[in-house]
Design a protein around this motif. Structure first.
Motif: not given
Length: 191
Positions: A86, A89-90, A182
């Motif tokens: 995560e 991906l952020d 996402r």
């Protein structure tokens, strides 16, 4: 032959790369020329060409700096993150929200269409990115073959980069498809 620069030479080189990036963001690929970058960097064209003999060399350095900065941002975000995927991906999706970064990559892609040397540099960049993601994926998906990891990494990069076009064109605040994007990116990495 690789040149070795003094500390002052490295700073000058970095200043030229920053000026080249700023020129791409401000003026776009059609207006980029070594002469305009030299003026923006506050130096003569001849001095700039000591560091970057042609536009392709400067473009390669701009891309290398984007890669370095992006990798550092991912590394910093992942350090101590509860969910490293995560966090990654952020950072990667956050780059789509940075219009300057989007303009730089759009410009580099535009140059690659008509400049064989730049096309080769971008191919090498993306090949290394796919290989890196494949290696990262092997930690969480050791059950996949090398070929499957490479395919998933390639699809991840293709989806991420392709979506940057659509994300750049969206109205600010319109996050309609962000969650789905996402999730698909995460699915490609983790399966």
């Amino acid at each position: 032959m690789t040149r070795r620069f003094t500390a002052k030479g490295l700073e000058t080189r970095a200043r030229i790369v920053r000026a080249g990036r700023e020129a791409l963001v401000a003026d776009g690929p059609e207006a980029l020329a070594l002469r305009s970058v030299a003026a923006r960097a506050g130096m003569s064209l001849g001095n700039l060409q000591f560091y970057f003999p042609d536009l392709d060399a400067l473009l390669a350095a701009i891309l290398a700096e984007e890669l370095r900065a992006g990798a550092a941002a991912v590394e910093a975000a992942r350090a101590g993150a509860a969910d490293p995927i995560e966090a990654t991906l952020d950072v990667l999706l956050g780059q789509h929200d940075d219009i300057a970064t989007v303009k730089v990559f759009f410009s580099l892609w535009a140059f690659a269409v008509g400049r064989p040397k730049m096309a080769r540099i971008l191919r090498e960049f993306y090949a290394e990115l796919v290989a890196h993601l494949g290696r990262e994926m092997s930690v969480v998906r050791s059950d996949l073959s090398d070929e499957e990891r490479e395919t998933r990494a390639w699809l991840f990069v293709a989806l991420l980069e392709g979506s940057s076009v659509l994300r750049a064109l969206r109205k600010r605040g319109d996050e309609t498809h962000s969650a789905a994007l996402r999730e698909k990116l995460r699915e490609l990495l983790l399966g």
